[in-house]
Design a protein around this motif. Structure first.
Motif, PDB file in Angstrom:
ATOM      1  N   GLU A  49       0.603  -1.057   0.055  1.00  0.00           N
ATOM      2  CA  GLU A  49       0.032  -0.071   0.023  1.00  0.00           C
ATOM      3  C   GLU A  49       0.766   1.256  -0.018  1.00  0.00           C
ATOM      4  OE1 GLU A  49      -2.854  -2.560  -0.323  1.00  0.00           O
ATOM      5  OE2 GLU A  49      -3.171  -0.318  -0.397  1.00  0.00           O
ATOM      6  N   SER A  50       2.167   1.103   0.098  1.00  0.00           N
ATOM      7  CA  SER A  50       3.081   2.177   0.010  1.00  0.00           C
ATOM      8  C   SER A  50       3.053   3.375  -1.169  1.00  0.00           C
ATOM      9  CB  SER A  50       4.401   1.767   0.361  1.00  0.00           C
ATOM     10  OG  SER A  50       5.329   2.832   0.032  1.00  0.00           O
ATOM     11  N   ALA A  51       2.753   4.393  -1.097  1.00  0.00           N
ATOM     12  CA  ALA A  51       2.615   5.236  -2.179  1.00  0.00           C
ATOM     13  C   ALA A  51       4.176   5.133  -3.069  1.00  0.00           C
ATOM     14  CB  ALA A  51       2.345   6.568  -1.909  1.00  0.00           C
ATOM     15  N   VAL A  52       5.276   5.172  -2.259  1.00  0.00           N
ATOM     16  CA  VAL A  52       6.484   4.884  -2.982  1.00  0.00           C
ATOM     17  C   VAL A  52       6.496   3.753  -3.749  1.00  0.00           C
ATOM     18  CG1 VAL A  52       8.910   4.597  -2.290  1.00  0.00           C
ATOM     19  CG2 VAL A  52       7.724   6.205  -0.953  1.00  0.00           C
ATOM     20  N   HIS A  53       6.252   2.493  -3.109  1.00  0.00           N
ATOM     21  CA  HIS A  53       6.120   1.318  -3.981  1.00  0.00           C
ATOM     22  C   HIS A  53       5.224   1.480  -5.142  1.00  0.00           C
ATOM     23  CE1 HIS A  53       5.172  -2.877  -5.096  1.00  0.00           C
ATOM     24  NE2 HIS A  53       6.340  -3.124  -4.969  1.00  0.00           N
ATOM     25  N   GLU A  54       3.982   1.738  -5.008  1.00  0.00           N
ATOM     26  CA  GLU A  54       3.094   1.904  -6.302  1.00  0.00           C
ATOM     27  C   GLU A  54       3.813   2.887  -7.024  1.00  0.00           C
ATOM     28  OE1 GLU A  54       0.213   0.380  -6.539  1.00  0.00           O
ATOM     29  OE2 GLU A  54       0.039  -0.458  -4.679  1.00  0.00           O
ATOM     30  N   ARG A  55       4.141   3.984  -6.871  1.00  0.00           N
ATOM     31  CA  ARG A  55       4.697   4.926  -7.983  1.00  0.00           C
ATOM     32  C   ARG A  55       5.741   4.204  -8.771  1.00  0.00           C
ATOM     33  NH1 ARG A  55       2.113   9.512  -8.357  1.00  0.00           N
ATOM     34  NH2 ARG A  55       3.668  10.517  -9.277  1.00  0.00           N
ATOM     35  N   LEU A  56       6.652   3.742  -7.911  1.00  0.00           N
ATOM     36  CA  LEU A  56       7.904   3.196  -8.544  1.00  0.00           C
ATOM     37  C   LEU A  56       7.528   2.122  -9.650  1.00  0.00           C
ATOM     38  CD1 LEU A  56      10.432   3.172  -5.850  1.00  0.00           C
ATOM     39  CD2 LEU A  56      10.686   4.469  -7.947  1.00  0.00           C
ATOM     40  N   ARG A  94       9.511   5.020 -17.314  1.00  0.00           N
ATOM     41  CA  ARG A  94       9.456   6.438 -17.129  1.00  0.00           C
ATOM     42  C   ARG A  94      10.572   6.648 -16.049  1.00  0.00           C
ATOM     43  NH1 ARG A  94       4.156   8.482 -18.236  1.00  0.00           N
ATOM     44  NH2 ARG A  94       4.734  10.542 -17.101  1.00  0.00           N
ATOM     45  N   ARG A  95      11.289   7.821 -16.274  1.00  0.00           N
ATOM     46  CA  ARG A  95      12.242   8.492 -15.290  1.00  0.00           C
ATOM     47  C   ARG A  95      11.622   8.927 -13.966  1.00  0.00           C
ATOM     48  NH1 ARG A  95      16.821  12.108 -18.110  1.00  0.00           N
ATOM     49  NH2 ARG A  95      16.776  10.331 -18.868  1.00  0.00           N
ATOM     50  N   VAL A  96      12.268   8.934 -12.945  1.00  0.00           N
ATOM     51  CA  VAL A  96      11.455   9.384 -11.621  1.00  0.00           C
ATOM     52  C   VAL A  96      12.576  10.190 -10.991  1.00  0.00           C
ATOM     53  CG1 VAL A  96      10.237   7.237 -11.320  1.00  0.00           C
ATOM     54  CG2 VAL A  96      12.417   7.466 -10.366  1.00  0.00           C
ATOM     55  N   HIS A  97      11.963  11.317 -10.310  1.00  0.00           N
ATOM     56  CA  HIS A  97      12.740  12.153  -9.504  1.00  0.00           C
ATOM     57  C   HIS A  97      12.640  11.864  -7.893  1.00  0.00           C
ATOM     58  CE1 HIS A  97      14.711  15.937  -8.075  1.00  0.00           C
ATOM     59  NE2 HIS A  97      13.564  15.960  -7.076  1.00  0.00           N
ATOM     60  N   LEU A  98      13.470  11.439  -7.321  1.00  0.00           N
ATOM     61  CA  LEU A  98      13.442  11.130  -5.850  1.00  0.00           C
ATOM     62  C   LEU A  98      14.009  12.000  -4.936  1.00  0.00           C
ATOM     63  CD1 LEU A  98      14.993   7.517  -5.969  1.00  0.00           C
ATOM     64  CD2 LEU A  98      12.542   8.067  -6.359  1.00  0.00           C
ATOM     65  N   THR A  99      13.249  12.221  -3.858  1.00  0.00           N
ATOM     66  CA  THR A  99      13.884  12.850  -2.668  1.00  0.00           C
ATOM     67  C   THR A  99      14.308  11.839  -1.653  1.00  0.00           C
ATOM     68  OG1 THR A  99      12.235  14.487  -2.897  1.00  0.00           O
ATOM     69  CG2 THR A  99      13.453  14.375  -0.819  1.00  0.00           C
ATOM     70  N   TYR A 100      15.618  11.683  -1.474  1.00  0.00           N
ATOM     71  CA  TYR A 100      16.159  10.262  -0.858  1.00  0.00           C
ATOM     72  C   TYR A 100      17.090  10.660   0.325  1.00  0.00           C
ATOM     73  CZ  TYR A 100      18.285   5.760  -0.206  1.00  0.00           C
ATOM     74  OH  TYR A 100      18.701   4.545   0.317  1.00  0.00           O
ATOM     75  N   LEU A 101      16.728  10.221   1.568  1.00  0.00           N
ATOM     76  CA  LEU A 101      17.563  10.368   2.736  1.00  0.00           C
ATOM     77  C   LEU A 101      18.856   9.467   2.601  1.00  0.00           C
ATOM     78  CD1 LEU A 101      18.023  11.594   5.339  1.00  0.00           C
ATOM     79  CD2 LEU A 101      16.570   9.616   6.468  1.00  0.00           C
ATOM     80  N   ASP A 135      23.313  11.589   6.611  1.00  0.00           N
ATOM     81  CA  ASP A 135      22.295  12.488   7.346  1.00  0.00           C
ATOM     82  C   ASP A 135      22.093  13.430   6.550  1.00  0.00           C
ATOM     83  OD1 ASP A 135      20.339  12.786   9.409  1.00  0.00           O
ATOM     84  OD2 ASP A 135      21.660  14.158  10.584  1.00  0.00           O
ATOM     85  N   GLU A 136      21.624  13.152   5.204  1.00  0.00           N
ATOM     86  CA  GLU A 136      21.550  14.180   4.238  1.00  0.00           C
ATOM     87  C   GLU A 136      20.369  13.924   3.172  1.00  0.00           C
ATOM     88  OE1 GLU A 136      23.974  16.108   0.125  1.00  0.00           O
ATOM     89  OE2 GLU A 136      24.560  14.631   1.555  1.00  0.00           O
ATOM     90  N   LEU A 137      19.351  14.784   3.089  1.00  0.00           N
ATOM     91  CA  LEU A 137      18.179  14.362   2.149  1.00  0.00           C
ATOM     92  C   LEU A 137      18.488  15.254   0.969  1.00  0.00           C
ATOM     93  CD1 LEU A 137      15.478  13.528   2.620  1.00  0.00           C
ATOM     94  CD2 LEU A 137      14.459  15.897   2.863  1.00  0.00           C
ATOM     95  N   THR A 138      18.491  14.186  -0.192  1.00  0.00           N
ATOM     96  CA  THR A 138      19.051  14.509  -1.693  1.00  0.00           C
ATOM     97  C   THR A 138      17.955  14.508  -2.351  1.00  0.00           C
ATOM     98  OG1 THR A 138      19.565  12.230  -1.891  1.00  0.00           O
ATOM     99  CG2 THR A 138      21.343  13.480  -1.059  1.00  0.00           C
ATOM    100  N   GLU A 139      18.210  15.445  -3.467  1.00  0.00           N
ATOM    101  CA  GLU A 139      17.466  15.211  -4.665  1.00  0.00           C
ATOM    102  C   GLU A 139      17.743  14.710  -5.953  1.00  0.00           C
ATOM    103  OE1 GLU A 139      14.213  16.279  -4.422  1.00  0.00           O
ATOM    104  OE2 GLU A 139      14.292  17.186  -2.584  1.00  0.00           O
ATOM    105  N   ARG A 140      17.307  13.646  -6.607  1.00  0.00           N
ATOM    106  CA  ARG A 140      17.978  12.994  -7.626  1.00  0.00           C
ATOM    107  C   ARG A 140      17.198  12.372  -8.740  1.00  0.00           C
ATOM    108  NH1 ARG A 140      22.020   9.530  -5.055  1.00  0.00           N
ATOM    109  NH2 ARG A 140      21.827  10.854  -3.298  1.00  0.00           N
ATOM    110  N   ASP A 141      17.488  12.547 -10.087  1.00  0.00           N
ATOM    111  CA  ASP A 141      16.621  11.864 -10.966  1.00  0.00           C
ATOM    112  C   ASP A 141      17.394  10.308 -11.204  1.00  0.00           C
ATOM    113  OD1 ASP A 141      15.350  14.111 -11.353  1.00  0.00           O
ATOM    114  OD2 ASP A 141      16.101  14.801 -13.192  1.00  0.00           O
ATOM    115  N   SER A 156       9.764  10.914  -1.303  1.00  0.00           N
ATOM    116  CA  SER A 156       8.921  11.237  -2.327  1.00  0.00           C
ATOM    117  C   SER A 156       9.313  10.874  -3.701  1.00  0.00           C
ATOM    118  CB  SER A 156       8.557  12.661  -2.304  1.00  0.00           C
ATOM    119  OG  SER A 156       9.406  13.446  -2.749  1.00  0.00           O
ATOM    120  N   VAL A 157       8.325  10.442  -4.406  1.00  0.00           N
ATOM    121  CA  VAL A 157       8.525  10.017  -5.924  1.00  0.00           C
ATOM    122  C   VAL A 157       7.718  10.934  -6.830  1.00  0.00           C
ATOM    123  CG1 VAL A 157       8.761   8.098  -7.518  1.00  0.00           C
ATOM    124  CG2 VAL A 157       8.951   7.598  -5.004  1.00  0.00           C
TER     125      VAL A 157
END
Length: 322
Positions: free
Chosen positions: A144-151, A159-166, A171-177, A212-213
């Motif tokens: 039921e995880s939104a992350v799993h469903e969207r991936l 399709r390519r995804v944009h992740l907000t990933y810890l 101890d850093e929150l990163t943004e990556r395609d 987030s995805v």
């Protein structure tokens, strides 16, 4: 050289194929499985020692060794047990149900009906469900995880995804395609493997660390030289600039294993669990150890262990001076 994991996967398909194709030439088998004739002969030599648990000589799979040359043909006997009805005890059934549920989380859409069917039959046979179980009844919470469903949607659509990933080690929150390649289950966790444009290489991302995805309009690209990695022997490979450290965990700090990617090395004489961790930021690791109030200590490298001890003493001295 074929790895043990790949050899096992191949042999699991090899035996039923040979039972249905008695007398097939070695070269034809090699072509079908995409390996050399020599490798097939090696696989068959291993099969000679395979059978049911507690089987003795004469009860194991029998391969016609006289025919086993690179130009010979293959005959096997004593493999009739493969057609017998599967009988599982309670522990084995529960283990298989757990494995199927984890597999369903990472399987593609075309594989899910077969997994659902097998899982429904197991649940019914063990009293865990009545006949006619549908997919909604056998999903685990992570499905039921939104992350799993969207991936899963992104993989299906290419399709390519944009992740907000810890990144826990910094101890850093990163943004990556990322161009997602596949979803996998390893060491009891869900991951997505993909080409990361930030790292310019293949990376493995834990789904519970994806904040987030966003599915982008851009289709995934072809990346030359990218091969599927074998995670059976080692889940993570150290990246350039990363360093390894061995830390010891007091029994009160075993929760740390849930938050850092690690390899367990066993317990020491005092009962502390030693684990090897890979970090891209030693300063973060020092802060992490210092915050543990003595429940974590650095074992290796000695340089880092000395720094932690020194900073601990400095902190205590500052506290005493107040």
């Amino acid at each position: 050289m074929s790895t043990s994991a790949k050899q096992i996967e191949r042999m699991l398909a090899l035996v039923p194929y040979l039972r249905s194709n008695d007398g097939v030439p070695v070269g034809e088998v090699a072509d079908l499985f995409g390996v050399t004739k020599r490798q097939i002969v090696q696989d068959l030599n291993v099969l000679w020692f395979c059978g049911l648990p507690e089987a003795v000589t004469g009860e194991m799979i029998d391969v016609d060794m006289d025919a086993l040359t690179s130009d010979g043909v293959v005959y096997i006997e004593n493999a009739d047990f493969l057609t017998r009805p599967l009988r599982l005890n309670g522990y084995e059934a529960a283990s298989l149900i757990t494995a199927l549920r984890a597999l369903r989380e990472t399987a593609g859409g075309h594989d899910q009906p077969a997994i659902d069917s097998a899982l429904a039959k197991l649940l019914a046979a063990t009293g865990g469900a009545q006949g006619g179980v549908d997919a909604a009844e056998i999903l685990v919470d992570d499905a039921e995880s939104a992350v799993h469903e969207r991936l899963a949607d992104a993989l299906s659509a290419g399709r390519r995804v944009h992740l907000t990933y810890l990144v826990e080690s910094r101890d850093e929150l990163t943004e990556r395609d990322v161009d997602p390649l596949r979803l996998i289950t390893a060491e009891g966790r869900l991951y997505v493997e993909g080409w990361c444009y930030r790292a310019k290489d293949v990376r493995l991302f834990r789904l519970d660390r994806v904040e987030s995805v966003e599915i982008l309009e851009t289709p995934v690209a072809e990346h030359e030289g990218v091969e599927r990695r074998d995670y059976a022997t080692r889940l993570f490979e150290p990246q350039a600039g990363s360093s390894e450290a061995v830390i010891a965990l007091h029994p009160n700090a075993l929760w740390v294993r849930e938050y850092v990617d690690h390899t367990e090395l066993g317990t020491d004489d005092e009962g502390w669990l030693r684990i090897k961790v890979v970090t891209g930021d030693e300063a973060w690791l020092k802060r992490f150890v210092l915050r543990a109030a003595g429940n974590i200590r650095v074992v290796e490298p000695p340089r880092l262990a000395e720094q932690v001890v020194s900073e601990s003493r400095a902190a205590l001295a500052a506290y005493d001076s107040v």
